[in-house]
Design an enzyme around this catalytic site. Structure first.
Site, short mmCIF file in Angstrom:
data_model
loop_
_atom_site.label_atom_id
_atom_site.label_comp_id
_atom_site.label_asym_id
_atom_site.label_seq_id
_atom_site.Cartn_x
_atom_site.Cartn_y
_atom_site.Cartn_z
N LYS A 184 0.80 -1.21 0.02
CA LYS A 184 0.53 0.50 0.14
C LYS A 184 0.92 0.90 -0.04
O LYS A 184 0.59 2.44 -0.65
CB LYS A 184 -0.74 0.16 1.28
N ALA A 186 -1.40 0.65 6.80
CA ALA A 186 -1.28 -0.58 7.80
C ALA A 186 -2.56 -1.58 7.06
O ALA A 186 -3.43 -1.17 6.41
CB ALA A 186 -2.16 -0.62 9.12
N ASP A 187 -2.11 -3.26 7.64
CA ASP A 187 -2.85 -3.74 7.44
C ASP A 187 -3.00 -5.28 8.65
O ASP A 187 -2.16 -6.03 8.56
CB ASP A 187 -2.09 -4.95 5.79
N THR A 188 -4.51 -5.31 8.36
CA THR A 188 -4.49 -6.14 9.52
C THR A 188 -4.53 -7.54 9.36
O THR A 188 -5.86 -8.10 8.42
CB THR A 188 -5.49 -5.75 10.65
N GLY A 229 0.83 -5.27 10.31
CA GLY A 229 1.45 -5.19 9.58
C GLY A 229 1.47 -3.39 9.09
O GLY A 229 0.30 -3.18 9.27
#
Lengths: 190, 190
Positions: A53, A70-72, A107
């Site tokens: 991203k 961010a990525d969850t 992350g």
């Protein structure tokens, strides 16, 4: 001090940034296809995706800006549970989480003209046994279709059915707030 | 199903009851002096105090009612930290919590015409190192004088300075929501 840009449409991430008393500007990134190498370990996927991203904006970043992406994900038995597309899929996911521990990994990438710094954080979440009625009630009333693993820890199900967590609570909501705050200080952004 | 009465003035407890989708009525209990035998272990104090609050209403309870009372304390090195009375006391408490683990124990009593059921729950909270500036900023801006141990986990300091928790998050806010929900089901109150 820099201008903080938040490259996330998640209302929960916006709320967390505000609760951290950080001034920020939400921005809309170009859509990127969230694909990752099949060789990547599940735990490393959120960091990879947060970087993906970030890269979509990298050429646009100014000297006075830092972009947060961010990525969850929810991981159970080394398998990633994404966002459910249908009520049936949501109920299936919650049945898998019932009576078990899973990992939530977020992350985060911080992008500036100095480059991209990436880190991640893991929280262990243990669910109580969920009855079919509990699952149906939650999916029907809360419609968790925008949530990885089909649940929000800050909603009914998180209050009545999570036995314990081990780690950062806010990480489960979408940002490892303490780690993020420290990193933003370290790079002089706040 | 019974009428649930919440014998607590805490806005956080009211919020948690609402988030649990429980209909309840807040009631004002007679003031009780929160004293406990000096022989009592710190961990057992919240259960004791929740029962003391319950007893003040016991003679008034009706057949169709259940009263919820609770008490939350912060314990570090076997010592209870209560609510700070002054900014200096608040800063002192936060200096003690800095860079260390402490326990948050919430005791809950459920009172009906069948008697009083009491239970408690413990969550371990680990704080990062807090700088003098962090502490001054928090106490000045958030004025934690209504909070045991001088902090709210749902406020700035909880997001930027708590490394991890082990246990129920909402217990730190004032109610062990999962345990409470199960007990209320068990006694047929919800």
């Amino acid at each position: 001090m820099k201008r903080i840009l938040l490259g996330s449409g998640s209302p929960r991430r916006k709320e967390l940034m505000s609760m951290m008393d950080i001034d920020f500007e939400p921005i809309k990134l170009n859509d990127v296809e969230e694909v990752y190498p099949s060789s990547l370990k599940a735990d490393d996927v959120p960091a990879f995706l947060s970087r993906l991203k970030a890269q979509s904006y990298y050429d646009n970043i100014s000297d006075d800006e830092v972009l947060v992406t961010a990525d969850t994900v929810v991981i159970i038995d080394d398998e990633i549970l994404g966002k459910p597309k249908t009520p049936t899929e949501a109920c299936d996911m919650l049945r898998r989480l019932s009576g078990a521990c899973h990992k939530v990994v977020t992350g985060v990438s911080l992008t500036s003209t100095d480059g991209i710094v990436t880190f991640d954080e893991t929280t262990i979440v243990e669910f109580d046994n969920l009855s079919a009625e509990d699952i149906a009630y939650y999916v029907e009333k809360y419609r968790p279709f925008d949530k990885a693993g089909s649940y929000g820890i800050q909603e009914w199900i998180g209050l009545v059915a999570i036995k314990k967590i081990d780690g950062c609570f806010y990480n489960v909501m979408g940002l490892p707030t303490r780690a993020l705050y420290r990193k933003l200080k370290e790079i002089g952004a706040i």
